[in-house]
Design a protein around this motif. Structure first.
Motif, short mmCIF file in Angstrom:
data_model
loop_
_atom_site.label_atom_id
_atom_site.label_comp_id
_atom_site.label_asym_id
_atom_site.label_seq_id
_atom_site.Cartn_x
_atom_site.Cartn_y
_atom_site.Cartn_z
N LEU A 138 42.34 52.19 44.99
CA LEU A 138 42.32 51.06 45.77
C LEU A 138 41.55 51.46 47.25
O LEU A 138 40.82 50.26 47.53
N GLY A 139 42.09 52.18 47.81
CA GLY A 139 41.53 52.43 49.13
C GLY A 139 40.05 52.75 49.38
O GLY A 139 39.20 52.20 49.77
N SER A 187 34.56 51.27 49.97
CA SER A 187 33.01 51.08 49.27
C SER A 187 32.49 49.58 49.53
O SER A 187 31.63 49.19 49.89
N LEU A 188 33.47 48.60 49.30
CA LEU A 188 33.60 47.50 49.23
C LEU A 188 32.90 46.97 50.84
O LEU A 188 32.18 46.24 50.91
N VAL A 236 25.19 41.03 51.36
CA VAL A 236 25.02 39.95 52.10
C VAL A 236 23.36 39.68 52.27
O VAL A 236 22.70 38.64 52.22
N TRP A 237 22.74 40.87 52.99
CA TRP A 237 21.41 40.73 53.46
C TRP A 237 20.40 40.76 52.21
O TRP A 237 19.22 40.09 52.42
#
Length: 106
Positions: free
Chosen positions: A16-17, A22-23, A31-32
């Protein structure tokens, strides 16, 4: 049994970490990349409110960048020379002689 559960729990937490990291790292790219593809960007100087020499240089920047660059080099060298002569004049007025290389203390 408790050690095995703890090991699975640690692996899940690490996964999860790593996924969260990475997220977090990839979020700006996503977003770009979400927008439309950019076209060629044209940078021009706005000459609507300029006059005189400023309008001349703004028009020169818009139309002939080579001549604008030559002007920039010439004006930069001219300002450097003016400031150099001004500092020489001020140093002479204060009594500092920077033209001779004598070291007085020795």
């Amino acid at each position: 049994m408790a050690g095995k559960i703890r090991g699975v729990k640690n692996r899940v937490l690490w996964a999860l970490g790593a996924w969260s990291l990475s997220l977090w790292l990839l979020l700006p790219d996503w977003v770009w990349a979400a927008g439309e593809k950019a076209t060629n960007l044209v940078v021009v100087a706005d000459t609507r409110r300029l006059s005189g020499i400023m309008k001349y240089f703004a028009n020169l920047y818009n139309t002939n960048t080579l001549l604008f660059a030559i002007w920039a080099v010439v004006l930069t060298a001219l300002w450097g020379a003016i400031l150099g002569f001004l500092m020489d004049f001020l140093m002479q007025r204060t009594g500092l002689d920077l033209k001779s290389r004598k070291i007085v203390e020795h």
